[in-house]
Design an enzyme around this catalytic site. Structure first.
Site, mmCIF file in Angstrom:
data_model
loop_
_atom_site.group_PDB
_atom_site.id
_atom_site.type_symbol
_atom_site.label_atom_id
_atom_site.label_comp_id
_atom_site.label_asym_id
_atom_site.label_seq_id
_atom_site.Cartn_x
_atom_site.Cartn_y
_atom_site.Cartn_z
ATOM 1 N N ALA A 1 7.451 -43.074 -23.739
ATOM 2 C CA ALA A 1 8.039 -43.123 -25.082
ATOM 3 C C ALA A 1 9.147 -42.081 -25.151
ATOM 4 C CB ALA A 1 6.986 -42.853 -26.154
ATOM 5 N N LYS A 2 9.952 -42.152 -26.175
ATOM 6 C CA LYS A 2 10.980 -41.133 -26.425
ATOM 7 C C LYS A 2 11.376 -41.215 -27.888
ATOM 8 C CE LYS A 2 13.088 -38.017 -23.822
ATOM 9 N NZ LYS A 2 12.412 -37.236 -22.780
#
EC number: 1.4.1.3
Length: 411
Positions: free
Chosen positions: A101-102
């Site tokens: 994720a980011k």
């Protein structure tokens, strides 16, 4: 080529080498969820300001999604998407039980007061709190954020879900952060470099290093490499670049940088043009700053024998091809800079167990993971007759694909 295009290209090449089914390939590339939220806060002067926040949750086949939150004025959906995808493969290469994720907020943190940053962080957390969690998505610091940012997220999240220290990593030690986390990415760079050099019958001692970037990663890498006997001959940051062919005194340089907010003016070496740093004569080049710095315009001039990608996506695909023909070995970012997320995993484990490790255990475990990661990548290189970058991507993609199929998620 931008980061998203380059990352997707590497994924597709790995999928082809692995012979993945086209439907499975497509499903692995598409993010699980993309979040875009509006965050309005009162400024210190009483006016209102609005910012846009993003969180891309790419894949959770191997475990909770994991990735940093960055505050930067150039944050955009494509960049966040690329970095989220990169985290999926990075955690798989490291063989830690996470997906990728980011996140980020489009803002200039230097233009905001501490109070304004806190308000922005809390509003962002309010908007995404039901989409993150200990077993769902675990954020961490990134560009423009730090342990204090994580402390604010932890506190705001806990208002909704009860005290949950494992919801973020990279926290202050007093709130459940791990010993050794500050140095983790830089220390991982050291261990990865040791593994690569050992493969060629060499050690850190006596090798000449050039490091671009003197932030958290670059400064720790420089310090640890110097302590291991390496000769760091040139370093740059946003203020300038300095070179000493006999080796820079890293302790003095760190003191100067801290006192002067940069390395400019350091009297322990000669000032050089930062643009020439990457092409300095050396054994090992470590880009530890921005992406895309090694490209078709300067690749032919690079004289290093080895490149260790401490930054994310520092080498363009066009430069990759040029350097490969020159015989330059590149240790890719998804292995070289995975020390940070690996120790984040250790922090998460400690929080869930309620048991704190000493720093020696953290560092020893990190060395085990980094060394094993390099060995696993080399095995993929031998199996698929490819370079280190593609070996790392095939390793990561294969592990995620296997988990996806085992869970019955294939299209």
């Amino acid at each position: 080529m931008n980061a998203l295009a380059a990352t997707s290209r590497n994924f597709k090449q790995a999928a082809k080498l692995l012979g993945l089914d086209s439907k499975l390939e497509k499903s692995l590339l598409i993010p699980f969820r993309e979040i875009k939220v509006e965050c309005t806060i009162p400024k210190d002067d009483g006016t209102l300001a609005s910012y846009v926040g993003f969180r891309v949750q790419h894949d959770n086949a191997r475990g909770p999604m994991k990735g940093g939150i960055r505050y930067h004025h150039e944050v955009d959906p494509d960049e966040v998407n690329a970095l989220a995808q990169l985290m999926t493969w990075k955690t798989a290469v490291a063989n830690i039980p996470y997906g990728g994720a980011k996140g980020g907020i489009g803002c200039s943190p230097g233009d905001l007061s501490i109070s304004e940053l806190e308000r922005l962080t809390r509003v962002f957390t309010q908007k995404i709190h039901d989409l993150i969690g200990i077993h769902t998505d675990v954020p961490a610091p990134d560009m423009g954020t730090n342990s204090q940012t994580m402390a604010w997220i932890l506190d705001e999240y806990s208002k909704f879900h009860g005290y949950s220290p494992a919801v973020v990593t990279g926290k202050p030690v007093d709130l459940g952060g791990s010993l050794g986390r500050d140095a983790a990415t830089g220390r991982g760079v050291l261990f990865a470099t040791e593994a690569l050099l050992a493969e060629h019958g060499k050690g850190i001692a006596g090798q000449r290093f050039v490091i671009q970037g003197f932030g958290n990663v670059g400064s720790w890498a420089a310090q640890l490499i110097s302590e291991a006997g390496g000769k760091v001959i040139a370093i740059s940051d946003v203020t300038g670049a300095v070179k000493n062919s006999n080796g820079l005194d890293i302790a003095k340089l760190m003191k100067h940088s801290s006192e002067n907010r940069g390395i400019k003016g350091f009297d322990g070496g000669d000032a050089i043009d930062p643009r020439s740093l990457l092409t300095e004569e050396c054994d090992v080049l470590i880009p530890a700053a921005l992406g895309g710095v090694i490209n078709k315009d300067n690749a032919n001039e690079i004289k290093a024998k080895y490149i260790i990608e401490a930054a994310n996506h520092p080498t363009d695909p066009e430069a990759d091809e040029i350097l490969s023909k020159k015989g330059v070995l590149i240790l890719p970012d998804i292995l070289a800079n995975s020390g940070g997320v690996t120790v984040s995993y250790f922090e998460w484990v400690q929080n869930i167990q309620g048991f704190m490790w000493d720093e020696e255990k953290v560092n020893n475990e990190l060395k085990t993971y980094m060394t094993r990661g390099f060995r696993d990548v080399k095995e993929m290189c031998r199996s698929h007759h490819c370079d280190l970058r593609m070996g790392a991507f095939t390793l990561g993609v294969n592990r995620v694909a296997r988990a996806t199929v085992l869970r019955g998620w294939e299209a």
